[in-house]
Design an enzyme around this catalytic site. Structure first.
Site, short mmCIF file in Angstrom:
data_model
loop_
_atom_site.label_atom_id
_atom_site.label_comp_id
_atom_site.label_asym_id
_atom_site.label_seq_id
_atom_site.Cartn_x
_atom_site.Cartn_y
_atom_site.Cartn_z
N LYS A 143 0.84 -1.21 0.00
CA LYS A 143 0.00 0.00 0.00
C LYS A 143 0.87 1.25 0.00
CE LYS A 143 -4.38 -1.78 1.68
NZ LYS A 143 -5.51 -1.64 2.60
N LYS A 158 -5.28 -10.98 -5.89
CA LYS A 158 -6.49 -11.24 -5.08
C LYS A 158 -7.57 -10.22 -5.43
CE LYS A 158 -6.49 -8.53 -0.90
NZ LYS A 158 -7.55 -8.25 -0.01
N LYS A 179 -11.00 -4.55 -3.03
CA LYS A 179 -11.75 -3.30 -3.17
C LYS A 179 -10.92 -2.27 -3.94
CE LYS A 179 -14.04 -3.85 1.26
NZ LYS A 179 -13.58 -3.79 2.65
P1 ATP Z 1 -8.48 -3.81 0.30
O1 ATP Z 1 -8.26 -4.70 -0.86
O2 ATP Z 1 -8.91 -2.43 -0.05
O3 ATP Z 1 -7.35 -3.86 1.30
P2 ATP Z 1 -10.19 -5.86 1.11
O4 ATP Z 1 -11.04 -6.12 -0.06
O5 ATP Z 1 -9.02 -6.73 1.40
O6 ATP Z 1 -9.74 -4.38 1.06
P3 ATP Z 1 -10.93 -5.83 3.93
O7 ATP Z 1 -12.01 -5.05 4.58
O8 ATP Z 1 -9.53 -5.41 4.18
O9 ATP Z 1 -11.18 -5.86 2.35
O10 ATP Z 1 -11.11 -7.36 4.32
C1 ATP Z 1 -12.22 -7.95 4.97
C2 ATP Z 1 -12.01 -9.45 5.03
O11 ATP Z 1 -12.09 -10.01 3.71
C3 ATP Z 1 -10.64 -9.90 5.58
O12 ATP Z 1 -10.82 -11.02 6.42
C4 ATP Z 1 -9.87 -10.27 4.36
O13 ATP Z 1 -8.88 -11.24 4.64
C5 ATP Z 1 -10.97 -10.85 3.48
N1 ATP Z 1 -10.64 -10.77 2.07
C6 ATP Z 1 -10.39 -9.65 1.37
N2 ATP Z 1 -10.16 -9.94 0.08
C7 ATP Z 1 -10.28 -11.29 -0.04
C8 ATP Z 1 -10.15 -12.20 -1.14
N3 ATP Z 1 -9.88 -11.79 -2.35
N4 ATP Z 1 -10.33 -13.52 -0.90
C9 ATP Z 1 -10.63 -13.96 0.34
N5 ATP Z 1 -10.75 -13.15 1.42
C10 ATP Z 1 -10.58 -11.84 1.23
#
Ligand code: ATP
Ligand code: LTN
Length: 351
Positions: free
Chosen positions: A129, A210, A213
Site C-alpha cells: 500500500k 487477489k 476493493k
Molecule cells: P483492500 O483490498 O482495499 O485492502 P479488502 O477487499 O481486502 O480491502 P478488507 O475489509 O480489508 O477488504 O477485508 C475484509 C475481510 O475479507 C478480511 O478477512 C480479508 O482477509 C478478506 N478478504 C479480502 N479480500 C479477499 C479475497 N480476495 N479472498 C478472500 N478473502 C478476502
C-alpha cells in the site's frame, strides 16, 4: 529484566469460557465483494452460533488511506446493513463500529510502545500500500498495531480472516507475547483461522491478484455483493481462463482462472472438491463452467441484496443495533483497557 517482570512473564492458564471467542473486522472502505464474503463473512455467519463472536466495522483502519468523510459515513452504515443481510444476527453476535469504542485507539497507543518499528516495516500489506502512495501516513504503518488492539482487547481465541491477513494476526500474537512477557500474563494469544477454500478469491480479470476493493474500479475485476444479476453474469462470463478445456482444480498458475471459478462454486455450494469436479463432468468447455458459476453466484447473492435493501430502508434501526453492539463491546473492552493501563503504570492505583 527485573525479577518482577520475570515473575510476571510466567504463563497463566488459558481463560476458561463456555464458548470460544472470535473477533474479526472489515473495513468500510468500498463495496463488499465476493472475496470478502467467501473468504470471511460467510464463515462468520456459519460459526456465530458455536462461538461468542465480535464483528467490527473498522472505520479507524479505513482512514489509513484517504476517505471522503460523507462517503465513509455512508459506507459504514451500508456495511452494517450488508453484514446483517449476509446473516449476522445481532441477537447472537456483537456487531459494532470500531470508532464508537474509544478503548481501541487507547489500547493501540499502549501497544505501539511495545512494538518494534522493524516488525511493522516488514508487513507485506504495508509495503504494497505504501508503494502506491506519494506521501505515506503514519497510520498506514501502524495499521497492524490497531488491529492487534482490536483483537487483544477482547481476549479473542480465534481470528477468522482471509489469507492476506494471516501475517497481521501473527504479528498480533507476537505483540501479545511481548506484552505478557514484559508486564505479566494479560492477553490471550489468538489463532488465525483461515478457510481451506475461499481464503483467496482472485480477480476475475486477472487470477494472479487477489480480488480487492482497491481494484474494484477495473471492469470485470470484482463481483460486488450489490451487483445486478446481469452485471454478475457479464463479469463471470468474461473471467480470464486459459486456452485448455479441462475443468479440474489445479495448482498450475496457467489454470488459476479455472481454479478460482471452481473455488467460488465450491464455497457457495459447500460441496467437497471431488463433488465439485464431478458436477462438471460432461460440461462443454469453460463456457458451461462460467454459466453454472454465474447462476450459482446470482442465486446466492439475490436474497442478500433484497435483505440489504430492506435494512437500508430503516437507518434509525441500523443505528440502534450498532449502538447496542457498541455498548456490549465497551463492556468487555473497557475493563481490559483498565487492566492494560494498570499493568503499564498509567493509573495511580496498582490494584
Ligand atoms: P483492500 O483490498 O482495499 O485492502 P479488502 O477487499 O481486502 O480491502 P478488507 O475489509 O480489508 O477488504 O477485508 C475484509 C475481510 O475479507 C478480511 O478477512 C480479508 O482477509 C478478506 N478478504 C479480502 N479480500 C479477499 C479475497 N480476495 N479472498 C478472500 N478473502 C478476502
Ligand atoms: N485488517 C483487516 C481488518 C481488521 C481485522 C481486525 C480483522 C481490522 N481489525 C481484527 C480481524 C481482526 C482486513 O481485513 N484488512
Amino acid at each position: 529484566m527485573t525479577a518482577e517482570q520475570e515473575q510476571a512473564g510466567r504463563a497463566k492458564p488459558a481463560l476458561k469460557r463456555a464458548k470460544k471467542r472470535v473477533f474479526s473486522g472489515i473495513q468500510p472502505s468500498g463495496d463488499v465483494h465476493l472475496g470478502n464474503y467467501l473468504g470471511a463473512v460467510k464463515g462468520w455467519t456459519r460459526r456465530q452460533h458455536e462461538r461468542e463472536s465480535f464483528h467490527c466495522i473498522v472505520d479507524l483502519h479505513a482512514i489509513t488511506v484517504p476517505q471522503e468523510p460523507e462517503t465513509l459515513r455512508r459506507q459504514t452504515r451500508s456495511l452494517a446493513a450488508m453484514l446483517l443481510a449476509c446473516g449476522l444476527d445481532p441477537k447472537v453476535c456483537t456487531l459494532f463500529v470500531q470508532g464508537h469504542v474509544s478503548a481501541h485507539a487507547e489500547a493501540a497507543w499502549i501497544l505501539n510502545c511495545v512494538t518494534p518499528l522493524g516488525w511493522l516495516e516488514r508487513m507485506t500489506q504495508y509495503k504494497d500500500k505504501a508503494a502506491k502512495q506519494e506521501s505515506v501516513p503514519t497510520g498506514l504503518l501502524d495499521y497492524p498495531v490497531l488491529m492487534a488492539a482490536d483483537i487483544l482487547l477482547y481476549d479473542a481465541d480465534e481470528v477468522p480472516v482471509g489469507e492476506d491477513q494471516k501475517q497481521h494476526v501473527e504479528l498480533t500474537r507476537d505483540i501479545a507475547e511481548r506484552f505478557n512477557h514484559l508486564y505479566g500474563e494479560t492477553f490471550v494469544v489468538p489463532q488465525p483461522v483461515i478457510p481451506e477454500v475461499g481464503a483467496r478469491v482472485m480477480g476475475l480479470d486477472n487470477p494472479m491478484v487477489k480480488m480487492s476493493k482497491t481494484f474494484a474500479h477495473i471492469r470485470g475485476h470484482v463481483v460486488r455483493m450489490l451487483d445486478e444479476p446481469k452485471e454478475i453474469e457479464r463479469s463471470v462470463l468474461r473471467a480470464v481462463t486459459d486456452s485448455g478445456n479441462e475443468i479440474r482444480f489445479s495448482d498450475d498458475p496457467e489454470k488459476a482462472g479455472v481454479n478460482n471459478l471452481l473455488g467460488i462454486y465450491q464455497v457457495i455450494t459447500e460441496k467437497s472438491r471431488e463433488q465439485t469436479e464431478r458436477d462438471f463432468v460432461g460440461a462443454r468447455g469453460y463456457g458451461d463452467l462460467k454459466k453454472r458459476v454465474a447462476e450459482t453466484v446470482i442465486a446466492e447473492l439475490t436474497p442478500i441484496r433484497d435483505r440489504y435493501e430492506r435494512l437500508m430502508g430503516d437507518p434509525a434501526e441500523l443505528d440502534r443495533l450498532l449502538a447496542i453492539g457498541a455498548d456490549h463491546a465497551r463492556s468487555i473492552a473497557s475493563p481490559k483497557l483498565e487492566e492494560m493501563k494498570r499493568k503499564v503504570g498509567l493509573t495511580t492505583q496498582a490494584h
